[in-house]
Scaffold this active site. Structure first.
Site, PDB file in Angstrom:
ATOM      1  NE  ARG A  40      58.381  23.875 -53.699  1.00 52.17           N
ATOM      2  CZ  ARG A  40      58.113  23.115 -52.637  1.00 52.17           C
ATOM      3  NH1 ARG A  40      56.891  22.991 -52.175  1.00 52.17           N
ATOM      4  NH2 ARG A  40      59.082  22.459 -52.033  1.00 52.17           N
TER       5      ARG A  40
ATOM      6  CB  SER B 273      52.083  26.979 -48.043  1.00 54.87           C
ATOM      7  OG  SER B 273      51.275  26.037 -48.710  1.00 54.87           O
ATOM      8  N   GLY B 274      54.272  24.463 -48.742  1.00 49.44           N
ATOM      9  CA  GLY B 274      54.889  23.197 -48.332  1.00 49.44           C
ATOM     10  C   GLY B 274      56.293  23.395 -47.799  1.00 49.44           C
TER      11      GLY B 274
ATOM     12  NE  ARG C 156      64.310  32.203 -36.295  1.00 43.32           N
ATOM     13  CZ  ARG C 156      65.001  31.064 -36.337  1.00 43.32           C
ATOM     14  NH1 ARG C 156      66.312  31.085 -36.114  1.00 43.32           N
ATOM     15  NH2 ARG C 156      64.424  29.899 -36.599  1.00 43.32           N
TER      16      ARG C 156
ATOM     17  CD  GLN D  61      55.184  18.384 -53.771  1.00 38.78           C
ATOM     18  OE1 GLN D  61      55.626  17.366 -54.270  1.00 38.78           O
ATOM     19  NE2 GLN D  61      55.541  18.778 -52.563  1.00 38.78           N
TER      20      GLN D  61
ATOM     21  CG  HIS E 242      51.171  19.850 -52.189  1.00 34.85           C
ATOM     22  ND1 HIS E 242      51.544  21.179 -52.134  1.00 34.85           N
ATOM     23  CD2 HIS E 242      52.016  19.184 -51.347  1.00 34.85           C
ATOM     24  CE1 HIS E 242      52.553  21.314 -51.288  1.00 34.85           C
ATOM     25  NE2 HIS E 242      52.846  20.122 -50.794  1.00 34.85           N
TER      26      HIS E 242
ATOM     27  CG  ASN F  35      50.347  22.489 -48.834  1.00 35.04           C
ATOM     28  OD1 ASN F  35      49.440  23.115 -49.397  1.00 35.04           O
ATOM     29  ND2 ASN F  35      51.388  23.081 -48.314  1.00 35.04           N
TER      30      ASN F  35
ATOM     31  CB  CYS G  92      52.205  17.623 -47.729  1.00 35.61           C
ATOM     32  SG  CYS G  92      53.836  18.145 -48.280  1.00 35.61           S
TER      33      CYS G  92
ATOM     34  CE  LYS H  87      60.898  14.183 -48.018  1.00 35.39           C
ATOM     35  NZ  LYS H  87      60.568  15.626 -48.029  1.00 35.39           N
TER      36      LYS H  87
ATOM     37  N   GLY I 155      55.233  28.438 -37.133  1.00 30.49           N
ATOM     38  CA  GLY I 155      55.461  28.137 -38.545  1.00 30.49           C
ATOM     39  C   GLY I 155      54.160  27.978 -39.318  1.00 30.49           C
TER      40      GLY I 155
END
Ligand code: NAP
Ligand code: 12T
Length: 337
Positions: A239, A163-164, A44, A160, A246, A319, A133, A217, A17
């Site tokens: 976003r 890619s977060g 996968r 943000q 970020h 991030n 992040c 969060k 990832g």
């Protein structure tokens, strides 16, 4: 719980990832003493090869049996995978550093940023949580201000990067941008709205109080790591069509007065923070410049003229690095120190 060794068997769950790849790269870069790398992902990616320490390592499927002989596991395969597999890892004697939101607010689980609350590591019972992040980027700058002047309240708005959300979201922004320049229809898969050339005031799911989970969060993780429920935090998480880093706009109200210069000096001396603040030369932190950097970059430091003791500032952090992979590896470094 972790026995001292010359080198360690390190698993990365989610190694294929966006964050997992960065974890492997940072272990390599910082010469973490890895005896054996165990890259894990879904079926996968089974059989894919990952470069580490000049060798190729084969990706295996994450199962409850993956952890025999593993000393440290960095988890970054989503919260449901952490809930499913982290207990099996702990059972096998592995120390888990979990990058998902699964365990962050569990009172039994330390939530750690080494610059802020390294002492919390001592009470771990096998799982250590890596914060969100946006919280990590912000808290390394808040900590020295709180220590010097006691923070009463923070109002934060985030900008943000995609890619977060992970590799699928990076592809979505790229594909939508190309499609729009080619006068083609855009496809939406990851986000509910077009992200190219747009801003979405929506990160993670909406909660009953009207905030998003991402916003809450930042509120809850900040209080937990500062070990101070009196700090009031309110957040808007947005976003933006940026690939990496970020950015955050902060308004900070303190008990004790801090001038802009005093704040600049405090932050310049703080570990993990770089002050980059020369508006006369158009210098302030930018996502494209901070990508690949380890520190939180802070600029636009100025007094909030609408209240007695207030500071406004702008900060940017990578991030995928400090916001995720780097902080997790720094926790691992503390564990073996
Ligand atoms: P990503 O690019 O989508 O990668 C997800 C990874 O998880 C991939 O390696 C994927 O493997 C693996 N995975 C997915 N389903 C799996 C399954 N059923 N079994 C085993 N592996 C599975 O996402 P990411 O951005 O790297 O994020 C991963 C995690 O980190 C998420 O929990 C996210 O919330 C968290 N995160 C935290 C922060 C932070 O704030 N600290 C920042 C970003 C992300 P395949 O390649 O085989 O699909
Ligand atoms: N939904 O680690 O979409 O809790 O940018 C991090 C990032 C969750 C997390 C995102 C998310 C987390 C995102």
């Amino acid at each position: 719980m972790l026995k001292k060794k010359n080198s360690y068997v390190v698993a990365v769950a989610g190694a294929t990832g966006a964050v997992g790849r960065e974890m492997v790269a940072i272990l390599d870069e910082r010469k973490f003493p890895v005896a054996e790398l165990v890259p894990l992902a879904s079926e996968r990616s089974e059989g894919e090869r990952i470069d580490f320490d000049g060798k190729k390592w084969t990706v295996k499927r994450l199962t409850k049996e993956s952890f025999s002989g593993v000393d440290i596991a960095l988890f970054s395969a989503g919260a449901s995978r952490s809930l499913e597999f982290a207990p099996a890892a702990v059972e096998a004697g592995t120390v888990v550093i979990d990058n998902s939101s699964a365990y962050r607010m569990d009172p039994e689980v330390p939530l750690v940023v080494p610059e802020v609350n390294p002492h919390a590591l001592a009470r771990h019972k096998g799982i250590i949580a890596n914060p969100n992040c946006s919280t990590i980027g912000m808290i390394v700058a808040l900590k020295p201000i709180h220590d010097a002047a006691t923070i009463k309240r923070v109002v934060v708005t985030t900008f943000q990067s995609v890619s977060g959300t992970g590799k699928k979201a990076v592809d979505e922004l790229a594909r939508q941008t190309t499609a729009l320049f080619s006068f083609k229809e855009i496809e939406k898969d990851v986000y509910p709205h077009q992200i190219a050339f747009n801003c979405l005031p929506h990160i993670d799911v909406f909660l009953d109080n009207g905030y998003t989970k991402e916003e809450m969060k930042m509120v809850n993780e900040t209080k937990k790591m500062m070990e101070d429920d009196s700090i009031r935090v309110t957040a808007t998480a947005v976003r933006v069509p940026v690939f990496r880093c970020h950015s955050e706009s902060l308004n900070i109200e303190t008990e004790k007065k801090l001038s802009a210069d005093e704040t600049r000096a405090l932050l310049a001396a703080a570990p993990g923070v770089i002050v980059y603040d020369d508006p006369g030369k158009n210098l302030y932190p930018l996502a494209i410049d901070v990508a690949g950097k380890d520190e939180t970059y802070v600029g636009r430091i100025r007094e909030d003229e609408s209240i007695e003791n207030g500071i406004n500032l702008w900060l940017v952090s990578d991030n995928l690095r400090k916001g995720a992979a780097l902080n997790a590896v720094q926790i691992a470094e503390r564990l073996i120190a």
